[in-house]
Design an enzyme around this catalytic site. Structure first.
Site, PDB file in Angstrom:
ATOM      1  N   SER A 252      18.920  20.083  28.070  1.00  0.00           N
ATOM      2  CA  SER A 252      18.702  18.674  28.356  1.00  0.00           C
ATOM      3  C   SER A 252      17.373  18.496  29.066  1.00  0.00           C
ATOM      4  CB  SER A 252      19.834  18.166  29.249  1.00  0.00           C
ATOM      5  OG  SER A 252      19.362  17.142  30.099  1.00  0.00           O
ATOM      6  N   LYS A 253      16.724  17.396  28.749  1.00  0.00           N
ATOM      7  CA  LYS A 253      15.417  17.184  29.371  1.00  0.00           C
ATOM      8  C   LYS A 253      15.529  16.949  30.877  1.00  0.00           C
ATOM      9  CE  LYS A 253      14.679  12.243  28.819  1.00  0.00           C
ATOM     10  NZ  LYS A 253      13.885  11.176  28.258  1.00  0.00           N
TER      11      LYS A 253
END
Ligand code: GLU
Length: 501
Positions: A252-253
């Site tokens: 996930s960013k």
């Protein structure tokens, strides 16, 4: 059968490594079976889709060396390949479903749905839509239509039984229909949802195999049902393992650099990056780990696709990259390659004005700007925590700044500056004495350098975000509890509960 496969990214953010992963496997599959590989842009989310994100998908995949046979930029006989240009088609197919009795208009307002959810929660019922408009009488339907009430169109999901389909990797998948909601197909603005547009397009574009990530697996029963309602034969489904970080969580960013551009800007080689991505879902028959795309195309076998999550381990990528660097770049080619990556004319033209008045000798150039060409900054707690501020507060500052920049995805010089000012006010710290040193330290590993916000622009959004995250990680980050509290404070733009707990 002619093999036709596609990727269908949504242009709603930075070009994700998962898009490269899916593109690579679709490409391999198409080439192995001498089929066609299509790129379709799924931009039905009008609010979040942007043309520059679409452009970045093309750019990022091209950097990887991935090219497609049909797509919005290269054309093809099944176009248009951008869903926003196909609205009439979806409306037509939606009408067919209503006519056949497989879909219905639902007039529930947002308030009505919120009340319904609350009621259901209170009564301990499953969340989800209670199908209240599924069986409207002809008269009531007509009356509402005459009054021009706003509606969505929903799919009539069977009330009992189960959906069974064969996944080419995971085998037989069974889902009870009771677990599936009456899916919205057409939104009140007349635009289709992902499910309708995706199925209609896969059918019209003659897609033979849908190769996509595991996260779409729960959508597949709805898609199978749609094919059935239309009387179409469904494609074959191949769900690929999800990408996980080394922390065991979904990539996930929020935690990892997920933009393809981050890897480009950090100086990885596209060949190594592709080789790395291909290791995520597949193992070669001889367990070889270093091979070309041509080799995997030859050796490809759906049976060798993994069923468990794939770990995106940057250390492995580093190892592969070094191998490619040594073996595919000669000594003579090394400097031109590095030059091309970071010391090119374009970049230097932007950098020189920032350096001109800031060096006494050329020898100070790297001292001043070296951080732009480095992947590992020498961080220390002392550097990151000016005025002996606690690491937790520094993490909160950085995290809040990231949220601020992300709200309009605006990482420009001016917005970065304004955001940093606002964060100083919100968290009641001095901008010059606290925020600036924190940002300097996070982005440059020093407390001095060329103008900070110009430097961030030169670093690019992806490396900037990664460095901010790295600084937080270095300081130990925030506990889940603190993170939740901070998020609430950010939503209310009031940090008192965080500052004075
Ligand atoms: N638009 C979806 C995405 O963003 C496509 C998923 C699929 O391949 O069906 O990935």
């Amino acid at each position: 059968m002619t093999v036709r496969v596609r990727i269908a990214p949504s242009p709603t953010g930075d070009p994700h490594v998962g898009t490269a992963y899916m593109a690579l496997y679709n490409l391999i599959f198409a080439r192995h079976f001498q089929g066609k590989f299509i790129l379709r842009i799924e931009d039905t989310d009008q609010k979040r889709s942007k043309p520059e994100y679409e452009e970045n998908i093309f750019k990022a995949l091209n950097w990887c060396g991935i090219h497609w046979d049909e797509g919005p930029d290269v054309g093809g006989e099944f176009g248009p390949y951008r869903q926003s240009e196909r609205s009439d088609i979806y409306r037509k197919y939606c009408d067919i479903l209503i006519e056949k009795g497989h879909a219905y208009r639902c007039f529930a307002t947002a308030q009505e749905l919120a009340d319904m959810r609350q009621m259901r929660a209170k009564m301990g019922q499953k969340s989800g839509y209670d199908r209240r408009y599924r069986n409207l009488s002809e008269e009531e339907l007509k009356a509402r239509m005459d009054r021009k009430e706003s509606f969505v169109v929903r799919l009539k999901v069977p009330l009992k039984g189960e959906c069974v389909f064969q996944d080419e990797v995971k085998g037989r998948i069974t889902t009870p229909w009771a677990d599936v909601d009456d899916q919205v197909l057409l939104k009140s603005d007349g635009f289709p949802t992902y499910h309708l547009a995706n199925v209609v397009d896969d059918y019209l574009m003659k897609i033979s195999h849908v190769i996509r990530g595991d996260e779409w697996m729960s959508s597949t029963p709805k898609h199978i049902l749609l094919y059935e309602c239309f009387g179409w034969e469904p494609p074959k489904f191949v769900h690929m393992p999800l990408l996980f970080g080394t922390d065991g969580k979904k990539l996930s960013k929020r935690r990892n650099p997920t933009s393809i551009f981050f890897y480009r800007d950090s100086g990885y080689l596209p060949e190594a990056f592709l080789n790395f991505m291909s290791l995520m879902g597949f193992s070669m028959p001889d367990e070889k780990e270093i091979y070309s795309v041509d080799e995997i195309i030859k050796a490809f076998d759906v049976k060798r696709i993994g069923t468990s999550a794939a770990v995106f381990d940057v250390k492995k990528l580093d190892w592969l990259n070094q191998h490619y660097l040594i073996n595919s770049i000669s000594v003579d080619q090394l400097w031109p390659s590095i030059q091309n990556w970071g010391f090119n004319e374009d970049f230097m033209k932007k950098l020189m004005p920032l350096c001109h008045t800031r060096i006494k000798t050329f020898g100070e150039f790297i001292e001043l700007c070296g951080f732009l060409f480095m992947n590992h900054l020498p961080l220390t707690e002392e550097l990151l925590c000016p005025k002996s501020k606690p690491p937790e507060l520094i993490c909160a500052i950085i995290q809040t700044l990231i949220w601020h920049l992300e709200q309009n995805d605006d990482w420009s010089r001016d917005n970065f500056f304004n955001a940093s000012k606002e964060v100083a006010t919100l968290l009641e710290v001095n901008h010059k004495k606290v925020i600036m040193p924190v940002l300097f330290a996070s982005l440059t590993g020093k407390h001095t350098g060329p103008p900070l916000f110009d430097s961030a622009v030169l670093l690019g959004k992806d490396r900037t975000r990664a460095r901010l995250l790295k600084a937080m990680e270095f300081l130990g980050g925030l506990s889940n509890k603190k993170m939740q509290l901070l998020q609430k404070c950010w939503e209310n733009k009031d940090f008192q509960k965080f500052i004075n707990p």
